[in-house]
Enzyme design. Sequence first.
Site, short mmCIF file in Angstrom:
data_model
loop_
_atom_site.label_atom_id
_atom_site.label_comp_id
_atom_site.label_asym_id
_atom_site.label_seq_id
_atom_site.Cartn_x
_atom_site.Cartn_y
_atom_site.Cartn_z
N ARG A 87 34.94 49.35 45.70
CA ARG A 87 34.61 47.97 45.37
C ARG A 87 34.81 47.05 46.58
O ARG A 87 34.05 46.12 46.80
CB ARG A 87 35.46 47.50 44.18
CG ARG A 87 35.00 46.17 43.61
CD ARG A 87 35.62 45.91 42.27
NE ARG A 87 37.06 45.72 42.35
CZ ARG A 87 37.86 45.61 41.29
NH1 ARG A 87 37.37 45.68 40.08
NH2 ARG A 87 39.16 45.44 41.45
N LYS A 190 34.37 40.98 44.79
CA LYS A 190 35.70 40.36 44.65
C LYS A 190 36.03 39.53 45.88
O LYS A 190 36.75 39.96 46.77
CB LYS A 190 36.75 41.47 44.42
CG LYS A 190 37.96 40.99 43.64
CD LYS A 190 38.80 42.18 43.20
CE LYS A 190 40.05 41.74 42.48
NZ LYS A 190 39.79 41.33 41.09
N GLU A 226 32.65 36.16 31.75
CA GLU A 226 33.99 36.71 32.02
C GLU A 226 35.08 35.83 31.46
O GLU A 226 34.87 34.68 31.14
CB GLU A 226 34.20 36.81 33.53
CG GLU A 226 33.52 38.00 34.14
CD GLU A 226 34.24 38.43 35.41
OE1 GLU A 226 35.33 39.02 35.30
OE2 GLU A 226 33.70 38.19 36.50
C1 LIG Z 1 39.67 41.69 39.80
C2 LIG Z 1 38.86 41.05 38.74
C3 LIG Z 1 38.75 41.58 37.44
C4 LIG Z 1 39.55 42.78 36.98
O1 LIG Z 1 39.23 43.94 37.63
P1 LIG Z 1 40.21 45.18 37.56
O2 LIG Z 1 39.60 46.17 38.48
O3 LIG Z 1 40.23 45.65 36.15
O4 LIG Z 1 41.55 44.70 38.01
C5 LIG Z 1 37.92 40.95 36.54
N1 LIG Z 1 37.23 39.85 36.87
C6 LIG Z 1 37.33 39.29 38.10
C7 LIG Z 1 36.57 38.07 38.39
C8 LIG Z 1 38.14 39.88 39.06
O5 LIG Z 1 38.23 39.32 40.27
#
Ligand SMILES: *Cc1c(COP(=O)(O)O)cnc(C)c1O
Length: 345
Positions: A87, A190, A226
Site C-alpha cells: 500500500r 494513504k 468512510e
Molecule cells: C489507514 C486507514 C484506514 C484503515 O486501514 P487499515 O489498513 O485497516 O489500518 C482506513 N481509512 C483510512 C482513510 C486510512 O487512512
Amino acid sequence: MENLEQKAVNIDWGKLPFGYLKTDYNVRCYYRDGKWGELEVSSSEYISVHMAATGLHYGQQSFEGLKAFRGKDGKIRLFRWQENAKRMQDSAKGILMAEVPTNIFRDAVIKAIRLNEKFIPPYGSGASLYIRPLLYGSGAQVGVKPADEYLFIVFVTPVGPYFKQGFKPVDMLITPEFDRAAPLGTGSIKVGGNYAASLIAMKKAHDQGFANVVFLDAKEKKYIDECGPANFFAIKGNKYITPKSTSILPSITNKCLEEIAKSLGMTIERRSVALEELSEFEEVGACGTAAVISPIKKIVDDQSGRVYEYCKDGNPGPISTKFYNLLLGIQNGDLEDKFGWTEVV
Ligand SMILES: *Cc1c(COP(=O)(O)O)cnc(C)c1O
C-alpha cells in the site's frame, strides 16, 4: 553501533493511551541519486528537514500503520506487513514519490521492532506495538514538481486500546457539508493530505460528542464512503457489506474481516452502499488497525436529522464481537492463524 542492551522499562502497560511514547531507536533510509541507501539506526526523535522539501510544501508524504503483538508463548508476531508495504508503494506511485522496495520496508520494520523490543507490551495487557512507517519528499523544489530525494523512516511506539472504554459501541455523525477526498483524487492512497482535509469534519463530530464522522461520497452525497480514518462495514443477515468507492482507502483490517466472514460461510458484498440502507442493517461498524473494530450504536445525519440506531441493548452485535475476537486472537497468537497473516519476528 550504540549500546543496544534491553533494560526493562517502567511502563504501566494496562494504562497506556493510544499515543506517542518515546522509544530508543528509529530506522531510516535515504533515497538519493536515483537509489535507496543502507538502513541507518537513529536514537534521535528529530529529523533535519530542508525548508523547501516537497513533503512540507506540496504534500509529498505518505504513512502506514501496523502492529506487532507479544503472544502467550513470548513470540512477537507482526501482522500482514506485506500489505502495508504494497500500500505504501501504491501511495508513492499516486503522488510520484520513490517507492520503498518491499525488502527495505520489511528490514526496516523488523529492525525497528527488534531494537525496541523492551517496548513491546506484554501478553494480556491489551496493548501492542504500533509501527509507523513514513515516507516524504525531502528534496528541495520551489516549482511544483516531485522531489528527487526521499526519506523513509520507521518508528514504533507502544499503544493501548484506541478507545479507552474498550470494545463498546460509539456514535457517528454524517456531515454532508465536508468531503475527505474527491472521487478521482487521493482518497485511495494513504497520504497526509486526506487527513488534513478530514480534520475539520472530525472536530465538528468530536465537539458534538461523536466518536467520528461518516463521510458520504463527494459527488452525489448518496452513498457511504468512510468512517473518518476507518472503513465502514455492515451486517445484514448472512451478508458482510462494505462500500466500494474510488475515494476509500483500502483497509487491511477490512480485508481481514472479509476473509473471516467468507470463512464463516457469509456472503461478501463490496458495492455502493446507499445512505437509506442504514435503516436495514443489523450491525454496522468502523474498522482499521488502530481500533480493529468500532461497533456503531448510532449514526446521526446532520443534514436530514435522521437517526439510525443499532446495538439497542448497549452491547456490540454478535457478529462484530465474533469478528473482533477472531482477529485479535490471531494477532496475539491465541488462535491458529490459518490465513497466514502473522509472521514471527
Ligand atoms: C489507514 C486507514 C484506514 C484503515 O486501514 P487499515 O489498513 O485497516 O489500518 C482506513 N481509512 C483510512 C482513510 C486510512 O487512512
